[in-house]
Design an enzyme around this catalytic site. Structure first.
Site, short mmCIF file in Angstrom:
data_model
loop_
_atom_site.label_atom_id
_atom_site.label_comp_id
_atom_site.label_asym_id
_atom_site.label_seq_id
_atom_site.Cartn_x
_atom_site.Cartn_y
_atom_site.Cartn_z
N GLY A 124 37.76 78.20 72.56
CA GLY A 124 38.25 78.60 71.33
C GLY A 124 39.22 77.47 71.42
N HIS A 125 38.92 76.56 70.44
CA HIS A 125 39.97 75.34 70.10
C HIS A 125 40.67 75.33 69.06
CE1 HIS A 125 37.24 72.79 73.32
NE2 HIS A 125 37.65 74.02 73.71
N GLN A 176 37.13 74.53 78.25
CA GLN A 176 37.60 75.26 79.67
C GLN A 176 38.48 74.30 80.14
OE1 GLN A 176 33.68 75.66 78.89
NE2 GLN A 176 34.61 77.20 77.79
N ASP A 233 42.39 76.37 77.56
CA ASP A 233 43.40 76.74 76.65
C ASP A 233 44.75 75.74 76.79
OD1 ASP A 233 41.61 78.67 75.79
OD2 ASP A 233 42.71 80.09 77.05
N LYS A 289 43.44 71.66 73.92
CA LYS A 289 42.27 70.49 73.73
C LYS A 289 42.30 70.19 72.22
CE LYS A 289 39.71 72.71 76.31
NZ LYS A 289 40.61 73.68 76.98
P1 GDP Z 1 42.20 74.66 73.59
O1 GDP Z 1 41.31 75.82 74.24
O2 GDP Z 1 42.49 73.86 74.87
O3 GDP Z 1 41.88 73.89 72.37
O4 GDP Z 1 43.50 75.60 73.33
P2 GDP Z 1 43.73 76.99 72.72
O5 GDP Z 1 43.61 76.72 71.10
O6 GDP Z 1 43.16 78.00 73.00
O7 GDP Z 1 45.14 77.39 72.91
C1 GDP Z 1 46.33 76.41 72.62
C2 GDP Z 1 47.26 77.38 71.69
O8 GDP Z 1 48.54 76.60 71.64
C3 GDP Z 1 46.95 77.37 70.29
O9 GDP Z 1 47.19 78.54 69.63
C4 GDP Z 1 47.62 76.19 69.84
O10 GDP Z 1 47.82 76.08 68.39
C5 GDP Z 1 48.69 76.27 70.48
N1 GDP Z 1 49.51 74.89 70.66
C6 GDP Z 1 48.87 73.71 71.08
N2 GDP Z 1 49.73 72.67 71.19
C7 GDP Z 1 50.95 73.30 71.11
C8 GDP Z 1 52.38 72.79 71.20
O11 GDP Z 1 52.51 71.91 71.63
N3 GDP Z 1 53.22 74.06 71.17
C9 GDP Z 1 53.12 75.27 70.75
N4 GDP Z 1 54.01 75.98 70.68
N5 GDP Z 1 51.90 75.53 70.48
C10 GDP Z 1 50.76 74.85 70.73
P1 IMO Z 2 38.69 76.92 76.08
O1 IMO Z 2 37.59 75.67 75.64
C1 IMO Z 2 40.25 79.55 78.92
C2 IMO Z 2 37.26 81.73 81.37
C3 IMO Z 2 36.91 83.31 81.08
C4 IMO Z 2 36.49 83.75 82.59
C5 IMO Z 2 35.58 82.63 83.00
C6 IMO Z 2 34.36 82.61 82.94
O2 IMO Z 2 39.14 77.62 75.25
O3 IMO Z 2 39.77 76.11 77.08
P2 IMO Z 2 32.70 82.70 80.69
O4 IMO Z 2 32.66 83.33 79.39
O5 IMO Z 2 32.52 81.19 80.59
O6 IMO Z 2 31.52 83.25 81.63
O7 IMO Z 2 33.87 83.15 81.42
O8 IMO Z 2 36.07 81.23 82.26
N1 IMO Z 2 37.11 81.04 80.09
C7 IMO Z 2 38.04 80.45 79.65
N2 IMO Z 2 39.51 80.54 79.85
N3 IMO Z 2 39.57 79.19 77.82
C8 IMO Z 2 38.32 78.83 77.68
O9 IMO Z 2 37.91 77.85 76.73
C9 IMO Z 2 37.64 79.62 78.52
N4 IMO Z 2 36.29 79.58 78.64
C10 IMO Z 2 35.96 80.44 79.48
O10 IMO Z 2 38.15 83.98 80.48
O11 IMO Z 2 37.54 84.06 83.12
MG MG Z 3 40.87 77.65 73.90
#
Ligand code: GDP
Ligand code: IMO
Ligand code: MG
Length: 434
Positions: A41-42, A231, A14, A17
């Protein structure tokens, strides 16, 4: 001949990415996912709209670019269908520019059931899985009994499917799991299975390819390929905080096995870190904050899982973990996201070392899960101002620049860019992408 550039997370996932891949996509021809599955979840935001992708690469919003789901990825057909339909509603027809590896493995409904059964059996030691079936599906892959995308058109697919499902149900039974009460999205396993089987028809409408040949050919032709990680490095199956990890290789090495490219064909490795740190699910998190600051990071950063909606645990940035991730991945460039979340903080802290039993160390110990780690914190004055409207890296407040400089020194990796809002337009590059 060009090389594959890599973009991956350096923490526990998270890091942002999806957003950064979307921003980098105009400079590439092909965006390819190499591991993970619907546990990811991107999030991508532009024009005031927010999109969350789980299996589909984050280049999908750029019509003229190709996206590839590589052999290292897991596909859950129902989740895939929901994702494709959500894109369609936003005017994106994924059938046009998304190719899928025939060697990518399938997540069966019974894999999801097993995921829940395994977690229940672990009791207090549960991992906090996203319950998407990741662990059981990769287990079957390694046990050489998994089903792959290329199998769905075979005459005996259904027979193989039933056999595997039967084994899963037996295992769940042995674990004393209440199969009759198990639901996915409010549906019992049989009802969900009907939809799942139907969703296979949608998969058949996509170009199912040998993506290893496709990607290597693209490189031979001088096309630019970006590998998108899911991840984060601290969730890696080998080097993460085992067993509190995911079941795939989330590091650069995973690009080679998850796409079929040789190590010599890896180019730039771009790593992402938040300006602080989060983790969702169980497992060690040395810099976790249980106080008001932790709650503020969660609230202001909207730190709730993009896949499960669970609140993320929050804390200060962890340099020993970040250095470890940079070492494992061979990171050449650093992206830093979300410093804006700390705009109102008078003081910002950075964990520079761990104290374990009175010994100061910069290494992640083997006993990461067992030992008590006291983070050694360095304090930085906050910048105490909004970053809204800033479009030039060097126009960022001096205290933020100092913090970013300290990150560069601590990791030994130059900062390439900083992201200051969820929106695609707010990424400030320190230097040209080159
Ligand atoms: P990913 O899994 O690495 O793609 O990241 P996620 O989407 O799960 O979580 C990142 C969260 O931070 C999302 O809600 C984005 O919209 C938000 N986000 C990304 N970059 C920034 C930033 O520079 N500032 C803020 N405030 N939010 C951001
Ligand atoms: P993105 O791509 C954050 C965590 C789960 C759990 C562990 C194992 O959005 O960064 P799994 O379902 O893979 O067996 O869960 O890994 N986990 C993540 N945490 N971002 C993710 O993906 C994750 N994918 C799995 O919360 O602790
Ligand atoms: Mg994510």
């Amino acid at each position: 001949m060009s090389k594959v550039d890599v973009l991956l997370g350096l923490q526990w996932g998270d890091e942002g990415k999806g957003k950064i891949v979307d921003v980098l996509t105009p400079g590439y021809d092909v965006i390819a996912r190499f591991q993970g599955g619907p546990n990811a979840g991107h999030t991508i935001e532009f024009n005031g709209i927010k999109h969350v992708l789980h299996i589909i690469p984050s280049g999908i919003f750029h019509e003229d670019k190709l996206n590839v789901i590589g052999n290292g990825v897991l596909i859950e057909p129902n989740i895939f269908k929901i994702e494709v339909e959500a894109l369609k509603q936003k005017g994106v027809d994924a059938t046009k520019n998304l190719f899928i590896s025939k060697k990518a493995h399938l997540i069966l409904p019974s894999h999801r059931l097993l995921d829940a059964a395994n977690e229940q059996a672990k009791g207090n030691a549960k991992i906090g899985s996203t319950l998407k079936g990741i662990g059981p599906a990769y287990t079957d892959k390694i046990a050489r009994v998994g089903l792959r995308i290329g199998d769905i058109t075979a005459f005996d697919f259904r027979e193989k499917y039933e056999l595997l499902k039967c084994q899963h149900l037996q295992t769940a039974h042995t674990l004393n799991f209440d199969i009759a009460s198990f639901t996915i999205d409010g549906m019992g396993i049989d009802e969900y299975e009907k939809k799942w089987l139907d969703s296979l028809n949608l998969l058949k409408q996509f170009r199912l390819i040998s993506s290893e040949y496709f990607i290597n050919q693209c490189l031979d032709e001088g096309k630019k390929v970006l590998a998108e990680g899911a991840q984060g490095s601290m969730l890696d199956i080998d080097f993460g905080s085992y067993p509190f990890v995911t079941s795939s290789s989330t590091i650069t090495a995973g690009v080679c096995s998850g796409l079929g490219v040789a190590p010599s064909r890896i180019g730039r490795v771009m790593g992402i870190s938040k300006a602080y740190c989060t983790r969702v699910g169980a497992g060690p998190f040395p810099t976790e904050l249980f106080d008001e600051t932790g709650r503020l990071l969660c609230d202001l950063g909207h730190e709730y899982g993009a896949t499960t909606g669970r609140p993320r645990r929050c804390g200060w940035i962890d340099i020993p973990a970040l250095r470890y991730a940079c070492m494992l991945n061979g990171v050449t460039d650093l992206f830093v996201t979300k410093p804006d979340v700390m705009n109102d903080f008078e003081e910002i802290k950075m964990c520079v070392d761990y104290d374990i039993d009175g010994h100061r160390t910069n290494e992640i110990p083997f006993e990461f899960n067992e030992v008590e780690i006291k983070p050694q914190l360095r304090s930085f004055p906050g910048w105490c101002q909004s970053l809204e409207g800033i479009t030039d890296y060097n126009a960022l407040p001096q205290n933020l620049l100092n913090y970013l400089d300290a990150l560069e020194i601590a990791t030994g990796v130059p900062v390439l860019a900083v992201s200051i809002s969820p929106d695609r337009k707010d990424v400030l590059f320190k230097k040209n992408l080159g």
